[in-house]
Scaffold this motif. Structure first.
Motif, short mmCIF file in Angstrom:
data_model
loop_
_atom_site.label_atom_id
_atom_site.label_comp_id
_atom_site.label_asym_id
_atom_site.label_seq_id
_atom_site.Cartn_x
_atom_site.Cartn_y
_atom_site.Cartn_z
N ARG B 208 -1.26 14.47 6.41
CA ARG B 208 -2.19 13.57 5.70
C ARG B 208 -1.74 13.33 4.27
NH1 ARG B 208 -8.46 15.06 7.24
NH2 ARG B 208 -8.24 14.96 9.51
N ALA B 212 -0.71 9.76 2.58
CA ALA B 212 -1.44 9.32 1.38
C ALA B 212 -0.50 8.98 0.23
CB ALA B 212 -2.43 10.39 0.94
N VAL B 213 0.65 9.65 0.16
CA VAL B 213 1.57 9.36 -0.95
C VAL B 213 2.65 8.36 -0.55
CG1 VAL B 213 1.14 11.65 -1.93
CG2 VAL B 213 3.22 11.28 -0.58
N ASP B 248 -5.51 9.84 13.13
CA ASP B 248 -5.99 10.08 11.75
C ASP B 248 -5.00 9.52 10.72
OD1 ASP B 248 -8.10 11.39 12.93
OD2 ASP B 248 -7.45 13.41 12.35
N ALA B 251 -5.19 5.80 10.34
CA ALA B 251 -6.37 5.37 9.57
C ALA B 251 -6.10 5.51 8.07
CB ALA B 251 -7.58 6.21 9.97
N ILE B 252 -5.51 6.61 7.68
CA ILE B 252 -5.21 6.80 6.25
C ILE B 252 -4.17 5.77 5.80
CG2 ILE B 252 -4.32 8.41 4.50
CD1 ILE B 252 -5.42 10.70 6.23
N THR B 255 -5.67 2.43 5.07
CA THR B 255 -6.38 2.45 3.78
C THR B 255 -5.40 2.38 2.62
OG1 THR B 255 -8.16 3.76 4.75
CG2 THR B 255 -7.96 3.79 2.35
N VAL B 256 -4.35 3.17 2.70
CA VAL B 256 -3.36 3.19 1.61
C VAL B 256 -2.66 1.84 1.49
CG1 VAL B 256 -1.20 4.24 0.85
CG2 VAL B 256 -3.06 5.68 1.69
N LEU B 259 -4.58 -0.60 -0.70
CA LEU B 259 -4.91 -0.27 -2.10
C LEU B 259 -4.18 -1.21 -3.07
CD1 LEU B 259 -4.85 3.63 -2.04
CD2 LEU B 259 -6.80 2.12 -1.76
#
Lengths: 259, 259, 259, 259
Positions: B208, B212-213, B248, B251-252, B255-256, B259
């Protein structure tokens, strides 16, 4: 007889003249100090950080120079190997095959070296604990070759530095005679620039500590002109400083032997 | 299209049946989730810590299984190479040649991989900074091969542990698309015993964070029965957990991306 | 005169009888070996990892015992302080105020110690470089107190281990006389259990290396019954081993002095 | 309600005007984004590496400013304490007492904070494992104070660098709500010069990873003019970047909440 032994020479074999010149100087010193001596030189440099770094003068040419050094001064020699096929080739020319630190987990390479019947010098990976060298030694002895050395060249500490963990010396001596590489263990990889720096002024510090804790041998890269050497200039000891260094180490060794 | 890609499969090719079974399962999941997928399997394990560890079923046999997986499911494949001579051989069977972390400083090996024209996946050495991977990438591109990946598999932290430095992801993305190996980066080398442990319960945590990064890809070793796998069982993800994990992450990622 | 000096004693002052008994034994040895000696004992233990650890017998009671040891055997004493208000209090009873490693960045505490006019012994933080101790020393000398010592007690290496970086000794000697704490630097914090372990069999190794590289002093925690000591039992040297250890160190010191 | 909370403000309280100005700006953002907010400011800086660093404007003066911020904007406040006597004093003015990372092993200090009945925020020592924070938390709860937070601010990696170990977040959440300090964890102590550097461009990277792995709170030092701030300028986030950062984190949080 109870003295430490020495593996020393230039980082890379740059040519016959420089190899003989360095060997002659070291042989003179080690004879005087009664230090068993093994001439060291790489026949190629395979693990440079940058592709434009010096890699060698040609494999066979360099190996023949190692042979000539051995015959000229009646000293054994050591060189490092990087691929399985290097083992049999280098074994024709030298007495000790050295496994570089980055490669000491490569089973095929260690076995190939062991099967030549030559002495195998296993450098401890910068990423390995002293305890884990037991398994590397076993790979050699399982090939019915009991001539193994371990050489410590420091342990990674952050991205840009290495530390010698002296607790590792008595630990590794349980597995095989243990050598301290006092030049590479002072490297400070400036990983952004791709050129490795070092702290040669600390060589005496690290070497004295090694002798005090009972290393069996010392490994030193040395050159009469480190700044103009084709590789690892930042870490090599200036050859003019070698005699004083070894003289001091012999004195400490004698004291430690008597404890 | 803007999804991350996945390199996944068993640590080692133990046989045809297990390879096809694992590939089929993963292909089903990645098709559903629209994740570009590359099947991963080692044709031999050359850098075991102990000589009695499993090393493989035979090089050509394993490579042919990789080819069969590719043809059966129409997916590219990746395998790791350990010697210069492996490069041309493996290139006949797979699409991506992977340079193991311990070997990424071996110029000859990286160049041999690059010269096959295949994609080269460079694993960051556990002893290397993110910045230093620039030089490894340059060794590939200097061979006129611009298909390079970098894979982070953690950085040595003390003798028995590794940490993923997430600052390294944006740094390495400047050099090449960057993958996070979420299983090996959780290894905890129990160097005394010579058997590597791990913390598979942390796979989701590390993965995760990677998404995210902004990692470009995820690398996962997975097996339907990790405990009975012939190597690295302690680190592999149980295949039954893969779909939830990837769902999962997708999904992240979405979102990222927004941004 | 050219010998190293010794800071030694139990971890904590557990009572008058044990303090006098340990001091008497050490004074006998150090007189014989001509080692300048400073008796060490903590009057409280403020930085235990668990709240149920032993913290002391009462501040004033313990400090008075330190005073009694000093008067009985005519030796200086050292104790560690943890808060600003400890400085003036402890200075009434001892000769050297020691700043614990965790606290050496606390400016107020260092200044309070310096302003007593006593010798200040600054322990290098496990998280600090040798170079950074320069700033800690300056905080003392800026108070017009030039009596400063630095003591190295190892550097954090992963979560569970510490290494002594011997390159730090010549570095820190540029700032102040430098001591090597050969017992704490072998701690291995088992941070899950909250009880610190150690490797006391390595004390001689670390101490010999320290003397070989020129430390000015040696710091040793010692007890006649380490297993039943109320704190740090895992690291203390058994008092019965002290004479042999010091005798060996004196021999190495004499050799090093003559180089 | 299921959002993360935020501890944010300047490193040090430099004066009333700057404190109110920063608080007003952050309150506006966090109200909009529905982020529970705690204003952060140090009333003194006790652990500077150099004696000539800025230490504060006066304890009571700074604490009164914290109180004024609280009353003006109806937000709780947090400040860090360094000595036992600070605890009761600061507790009169703020809602959360923070134990600095260097001091989290000082039992007396932790207990003094706990006994005020205020929330205690324990910073993980740079030299401590996530697991070891369990003992620090227990020191608070043993005082019948169950209001504890843990804040991770990175772990020492070599002498000059820190890494955030994201495996630590789920580990520490077992003990207490866990916060990620995204500014201090990017410090790079240039220990020779005594001035700490940082990598503020990585704040977003570290913060996103933290939210993705489930941190309960985020800690950010921020200033409208970091370069002219009186301490830690190299690490603080420019206040003008805060809204975008938090907006992104809220989006990731919502996605993670829904997994």
């Amino acid at each position: 007889s109870k003295n430490f032994f020495l593996l020393a020479g230039p980082c890379a074999i740059e040519g016959e003249e420089m190899a003989l010149r360095i060997a002659e100087k070291i042989v003179g010193i080690t004879n005087k100090l009664e230090i068993p001596y093994i001439f060291k030189g790489s026949f190629k440099k395979a693990n440079r950080s940058r592709i434009d770094s010096f890699t060698g003068i040609g494999d066979e040419k360099a190996l023949k120079i190692l042979k000539k050094v051995s015959e000229t001064f009646d000293v054994p020699t050591v060189t490092d190997i990087h691929e399985v096929s290097d083992a049999a080739m280098a074994a024709q020319f030298v007495d000790v095959l050295q496994i570089p630190a980055f490669l000491v987990r490569q089973t095929d390479l260690v076995v190939a070296a062991a099967e030549t019947g030559k002495v195998v010098n296993l450098k401890k990976g910068q990423f390995m604990s002293p305890e884990s060298m037991k398994h590397a030694v076993t790979k050699v002895t399982d090939c019915n070759n009991n001539q193994v050395l371990i050489t410590d060249r420091g342990t990674m500490f952050g991205y840009q530095d290495m530390i010698v963990d002296f607790r590792g010396i008595p630990t590794m001596k349980q597995f095989a005679p243990t050598v301290l590489d006092v030049t590479h263990s002072l490297q400070q990889p400036n990983q952004s620039a791709g050129v490795t720096g070092g702290r040669p002024e600390m060589i005496s510090t690290i070497a004295r500590a090694g002798i005090a804790v009972g290393v069996d041998g010392i490994f030193i890269e040395t050159h009469f002109d480190p700044k103009n050497a084709k590789s690892d200039g930042a870490n090599m000891l200036d050859l003019s400083l070698l005699e004083k260094l070894l003289t001091d180490l012999v004195a400490i060794r004698k004291t430690v032997n008597a404890l």
